[in-house]
Scaffold this motif. Structure first.
Motif, short mmCIF file in Angstrom:
data_model
loop_
_atom_site.label_atom_id
_atom_site.label_comp_id
_atom_site.label_asym_id
_atom_site.label_seq_id
_atom_site.Cartn_x
_atom_site.Cartn_y
_atom_site.Cartn_z
N UNK A 258 34.69 40.78 41.87
CA UNK A 258 35.51 41.33 43.36
C UNK A 258 36.93 41.78 42.76
N UNK A 259 37.25 40.58 42.20
CA UNK A 259 38.53 40.82 41.45
C UNK A 259 38.81 41.61 39.70
N UNK A 260 37.71 42.21 39.74
CA UNK A 260 37.37 42.92 38.27
C UNK A 260 36.64 44.01 38.75
N UNK A 261 36.85 44.05 40.08
CA UNK A 261 36.90 45.87 40.70
C UNK A 261 35.14 46.01 40.40
N UNK A 262 34.20 45.06 40.56
CA UNK A 262 32.71 45.79 40.14
C UNK A 262 32.24 44.71 41.47
N UNK A 263 30.46 45.50 41.02
CA UNK A 263 29.92 45.28 42.18
C UNK A 263 29.07 44.10 41.88
N UNK A 264 28.91 43.49 43.51
CA UNK A 264 27.92 42.41 43.22
C UNK A 264 26.86 42.00 43.65
N UNK B 106 58.72 46.02 45.27
CA UNK B 106 57.85 46.25 46.43
C UNK B 106 56.57 47.26 47.02
N UNK B 107 57.31 48.28 45.27
CA UNK B 107 55.48 49.45 45.89
C UNK B 107 54.89 49.13 44.71
N UNK B 108 55.12 48.00 44.10
CA UNK B 108 54.27 47.29 42.51
C UNK B 108 53.95 46.06 42.73
N UNK B 109 54.04 45.72 44.10
CA UNK B 109 53.05 44.33 44.40
C UNK B 109 52.31 44.24 43.82
N UNK B 110 51.36 43.23 43.67
CA UNK B 110 49.87 43.35 43.00
C UNK B 110 49.31 42.88 44.31
N UNK B 111 48.05 43.69 45.00
CA UNK B 111 47.25 42.70 45.99
C UNK B 111 45.74 42.70 45.66
N UNK B 112 45.62 41.94 46.32
CA UNK B 112 44.32 41.26 45.52
C UNK B 112 43.22 41.71 45.97
N UNK B 113 41.58 41.11 46.28
CA UNK B 113 40.19 41.98 46.32
C UNK B 113 40.55 42.12 48.15
N UNK C 207 31.87 37.01 55.58
CA UNK C 207 32.69 38.21 54.87
C UNK C 207 32.37 37.78 53.15
N UNK C 208 32.70 38.30 52.68
CA UNK C 208 32.33 38.78 50.98
C UNK C 208 33.99 38.81 50.35
N UNK C 209 34.39 38.85 49.66
CA UNK C 209 35.45 39.41 48.47
C UNK C 209 35.00 40.73 47.83
N UNK C 210 35.41 41.59 47.65
CA UNK C 210 34.60 42.97 47.57
C UNK C 210 35.76 43.58 46.86
N UNK C 211 36.03 44.47 45.89
CA UNK C 211 37.15 44.96 45.23
C UNK C 211 37.86 45.92 46.15
N UNK C 212 39.57 44.90 46.13
CA UNK C 212 40.08 46.11 46.54
C UNK C 212 39.83 47.73 47.06
#
Length: 476
Positions: free
Chosen positions: A329-335, A280-287, A363-368
């Motif tokens: 957004x997925x790779x935690x980069x700015x746009x 549960x703690x290692x479950x992955x979250x998206x942007x 809205x837009x997708x941004x790094x988590x």
């Protein structure tokens, strides 16, 4: 021994779907909700100025109006009314025109050259023509055996492709590629990643089959209608009930969590095995999402003709630009030119704003943004994208409300780091969501029923419905 009583933690659409499913079968159900009103992220509030009603979460509901579960409920008798815009979606382009996702499949295809017209029809006609059985299969765990294996095999081949590959194989024009890419971006995946086409196919087919409607009066009416129907079945809802331990709730045969895996771990604690808690703690979250709500003095002044026919507008220009934004957004980069999803509900539902005024959000997708550090301010980036396709837009803004990813999680703890999909929609997490046991946990009396279970994000109630069926099957 039959299941006699159940607790539900969280009253979002999935929690209420689970509660309704159990109550319909005679189970005594209590729902515990931390907020002052039911509905979870399906709620409406005056975020900017008095009289301007803004949806805190989703505003367009293709998956709700097409849901195999929600469509069986008498929600219209409890105040729900759908409002359809003439076109579900507009996608303006830099040449001053726009391409539209129309309700009519042929009308959408007619906007393209002959090659792309036939490709669009060939891609979507099988899904639209067989919509009821198609969506019933899609909104189930991927490991389920399909009722129509040949049809689902054809869909699966296309759905598993990266969106950029699918459009390159099928379409020749930038207009058709941009329209599909905007739909595929709802996957919150890079468009060059496997399975990023799936969301584009489902949402485009939904537009042609059932539309992308709004809820008259705001999204909160959907949550309230579900809650009122549940209460009519004998259910009970405890509001302002922030559950931090199992001991706070009444004794019950089973408890279902319409929460994130992290909340399940925190509340259930030692009632779960250590190995399950680790997963549960290692479950992955998206942007995450960066969201703006506006009170406007006038409709948005779109440059392209006809954009005011659509409740939802995709702002991102060509497919290549959309792909760069989603990848960043997925790779935690700015746009600085993010793909923006905008909804203008007051054009079609006048109850959303004072007479002569309007509301919109984007809205837009941004790094988590999980964690305490503040992220980048995207307010200027989002408004610049709107201004790009609607010169003079900024002059119509009376007030704005900003929801950063951290702000979204602070408002609703299910939105970890601003992730509105309940976790990354990667292929591995679509198959094992959140684990290979899906709705079940290591404790036979505890279940997960949120968007962190199949079929994942979206307002459709199927996660709750299927989790409730699993509990009924296992405990009866």
């Amino acid at each position: 021994m039959p299941l006699r009583s159940a607790n539900i933690v969280g009253s979002g659409p999935n929690g209420l779907a689970a509660a309704i499913t159990l109550a319909q079968r005679g189970v005594k159900v209590t729902v515990y909700e931390r907020m002052a009103q039911p509905g979870g992220a399906c709620c409406t509030a005056e975020l900017t100025l008095p009289g301007f009603k803004h949806d805190m979460g989703a505003t367009s509901f293709p998956m709700a109006v097409g849901s195999p579960f929600l469509t069986t409920l008498p929600l219209e008798k409890f105040g729900l009314k759908w409002v359809h815009s003439p076109a579900p979606l507009a996608h303006p382009l830099d040449d001053g025109t726009a391409v539209f996702l129309e309700r009519d499949l042929a009308a959408t295809a007619a906007q393209f050259n002959d090659h792309d017209r036939l490709a669009w029809l060939g891609l979507l006609s099988p899904l639209v023509d067989d919509w009821t059985s198609f969506i019933d299969q899609v909104l189930r765990p991927l490991r389920s055996l399909p009722k129509h294996p040949l049809n689902m095999a054809a869909f699966g081949i296309n759905a598993m492709m990266p969106a950029t590959m699918l459009t390159r194989l099928l379409f020749r024009s930038q207009r058709s590629r941009a329209l599909f890419a905007g739909n595929a971006a709802h996957s919150v995946l890079p468009l060059d990643r496997p399975a990023s086409s799936a969301a584009g196919l489902v949402l485009a087919a939904a537009a042609h089959a059932v539309g992308w409607p709004l809820v008259e009066g705001g999204a909160g009416r959907l949550g309230q209608a579900m809650a009122d129907y549940f209460v009519s079945l004998g259910g009970r809802i405890e509001l302002n009930a922030d559950i931090t331990s199992l001991e706070q709730m009444d004794e019950a045969d089973v408890t279902l969590f319409d929460t994130s895996p992290r909340t399940l771990d925190r509340v259930a604690g030692i009632q779960l095995t250590s190995s399950f808690r680790t997963r549960m703690r290692h479950y992955s979250y998206g942007p995450g999402a960066y969201k703006l709500d506006w009170a406007l003095s006038a409709p948005i002044p779109w440059a392209a003709k006809g954009v005011d026919r659509a409740a939802t507008v995709h702002l991102g220009g060509p497919q290549s630009e959309i792909a760069r934004s989603e990848s960043a957004a997925f790779r935690s980069k700015s746009c600085d030119k993010p793909f923006v999803l905008l909804v203008q509900p007051s054009l079609f539902d006048p109850t959303r704003a004072p007479e002569g005024k309007h509301t919109a959000w984007a809205y837009c997708h941004v790094p988590n943004a999980a964690g305490p550090a503040p992220g980048e301010d995207y307010t200027e980036h989002i408004e610049a994208q709107v201004e790009r396709f609607a010169p003079g837009f900024r002059e119509t803004i009376l007030a704005r409300h900003v929801h950063t990813p951290q702000g979204l999680e602070g408002w609703n703890p299910n939105l970890i780091g601003g992730d509105v999909a309940g976790g990354a929609m990667t292929l591995s997490q679509l198959v094992n969501r959140p684990t290979a046991h899906l709705y079940e946990t290591s404790n036979p009396k505890l279940y997960l029923c949120s968007a962190s279970t199949p079929p994942g994000g979206g307002v459709h109630g199927m996660c709750g419905y299927l989790a409730a069926l699993a509990a009924l099957k296992n405990l009866s």
